[in-house]
Design a protein around this motif. Structure first.
Motif: not given
Length: 459
Positions: A39-51, A294-300
């Motif tokens: 996993p690369n990130v935790t969202i609402r106590r769930s683990l996700y990889c980047k893809e 961040r992972w899709t390189a969006q401009k803000t």
């Protein structure tokens, strides 16, 4: 009969269902989706990889968009994406553009909409440090048409709106009945006063940052709807995230906008008959949007406001934001709980037929002025300034009331929250009108009331 002492199941009983059969299986320390990647990130106590995380965000957005289209039964038309340049609107534009291109390239499915464009409100008149030039680059990178309207255009004399000015202030010689009402006169365009000057004077006449923030949101919403109408777009996408909506629910309710709350933060809003407003980002929290960009390189770009870098007590909106975000850090279900509670609210039946507010264009609750009069706490100085009844006082009151009645009484044309903004503003502050027809109708009503006092030339 079944033998209770036997362990054998009864022939007529229902089969036992394994409660873990339909649960999503988890592999400890692995992505909850693919179950093979770290996993690369935790969202609402769930683990996700980047893809898997990026793919989940895209699927969530497309599901919300299709749900809104089906619930409102909007015919296929042009779509406008409200683009402020912030993280949420930039991510929404990118996913909507990809969704549209996917249907165009398909061999069976038709495009979702006839065309997709990006609509932006230029706020450089109030915030010169805003990087407006970079926002057009965001739309260009998404491959959509970019359209912009300046914030001062709310005062443009284009036949859609007319400005009105507050004509009476709280004074010692004015009765309490007149104080609780708002009188205004129609302001025509003046070549000697530019729209930008009127815009700056408007915000200078507001007394608190809370009123300034609310007025800024009102003006941007009006301009976006007006821009969508001008370009023939029947659908407008707003980039309010779940975190932003949870904050707005609390702050708008505290400012007295509960009557129009379903139209302002609902997933689908059909208050404007010719423009449907969708909010497909309501299921995203700010953390999700940040990692997606961040992972899709969006401009803000950074979107400045009146309370940027200000303490939490600077305004009601800023205080509510600090409260909700802080609470969500300790209890991760705070934002989703507020959002789900809001989804249960439905507009009142009277809201559909209510008059639009002269200032914000949203429905006006019946007897809103009476509610405000009963709940408003007057300053002690105002009470002390009112003298005891006497002949001179009565004459002064009648004179002041007559002077006030030379303008139209617009109290019933303003919603509860907008009454507070106009009432606390400085005298002669000029406000943009969302619908001039309401003001003209109020003038006609006033004329009918005083016709009986007119004296003919023959008399």
């Amino acid at each position: 009969m079944c033998d209770s002492s036997s362990d054998a199941p009864c022939s007529g009983s229902q089969p036992t269902i394994d409660p873990t059969k339909y649960e999503r299986k988890r592999v400890p320390g692995m992505c909850i989706k693919c179950k093979v990647a770290k996993p690369n990130v935790t969202i609402r106590r769930s683990l996700y990889c980047k893809e898997c995380f990026v793919r989940t965000c895209i699927v969530k957005f497309r599901t919300a968009t299709n749900r809104s289209r089906k619930s409102t039964a909007t015919p296929r038309t042009k779509l406008m994406v409200a683009l402020s340049g912030g993280p949420s609107s930039s991510a929404m534009l990118s996913m909507m553009a990809d969704f549209q291109r996917m249907h165009i390239k398909g061999t069976v499915a038709q495009p979702l909409y006839d065309d997709v464009a990006a609509g932006h409100v230029d706020e450089s008149a109030l915030f010169p440090e805003a990087k407006e030039s970079l926002i057009a680059d965001i739309a260009e990178s998404a491959g959509v048409k970019f359209m912009s309207a300046k914030l001062e255009d709310v005062f443009a004399d284009d036949g859609e709106a007319s400005a009105f000015a507050k004509t009476i202030d709280e004074a010692a010689g004015v009765s309490q009945e007149v104080k609780d009402r708002i009188y205004a006169r129609l302001v025509k365009s003046d070549a000697n006063i530019s729209s930008k000057q009127r815009l700056k004077a408007l915000f200078a006449g507001l007394t608190t940052d809370t009123d300034r923030e609310e007025m800024l949101d009102v003006l941007k919403s009006l301009l976006l709807v007006r821009l969508a109408r001008k370009e023939g777009c029947g659908v407008l996408l707003m980039g309010d995230s779940g975190t932003r909506i949870a904050t707005k629910i609390v702050s708008l309710a505290s400012r007295g906008r509960g009557f129009s709350l379903p139209f302002e933060v609902g997933a689908e809003s059909t208050w404007f008959s010719d423009v449907a407003v969708y909010r497909p980002m309501r299921d995203f929290i700010m953390k999700e949007i940040g990692f997606f960009n961040r992972w899709t390189a969006q401009k803000t770009v950074v979107v400045p406001t009146f309370t940027t870098a200000a303490p939490a007590r600077a305004s009601i909106g800023r205080l509510t934001e600090a409260f909700v975000v802080g609470l969500d850090q300790d209890f991760s279900s705070t934002v989703s709980t507020i959002g789900r509670t809001m989804q249960k609210l439905e507009p009142q039946k009277s809201a559909r037929d209510a008059l639009p507010c002269l200032l914000c264009g949203l429905p006006v609750e019946h007897n809103a002025q009476e509610w405000k009069s009963r709940l408003t706490v007057n300053r002690s100085s105002d009470a002390a300034a009112l003298p005891y009844p006497s002949k001179s006082t009565d004459a002064t009151d009648r004179c002041s009331e007559n002077n006030a009645q030379t303008a139209a009484d617009v109290t019933r044309l303003l919603c509860y929250s907008c009454q507070g903004i106009v009432h606390s503003a400085a005298p002669d502050t000029v406000f943009p009108g969302a619908n001039a027809s309401s003001y003209h109708n109020s003038q006609e009503d006033l004329r009918r009331q005083i016709e009986m006092f007119f004296i003919d030339d023959d008399e």
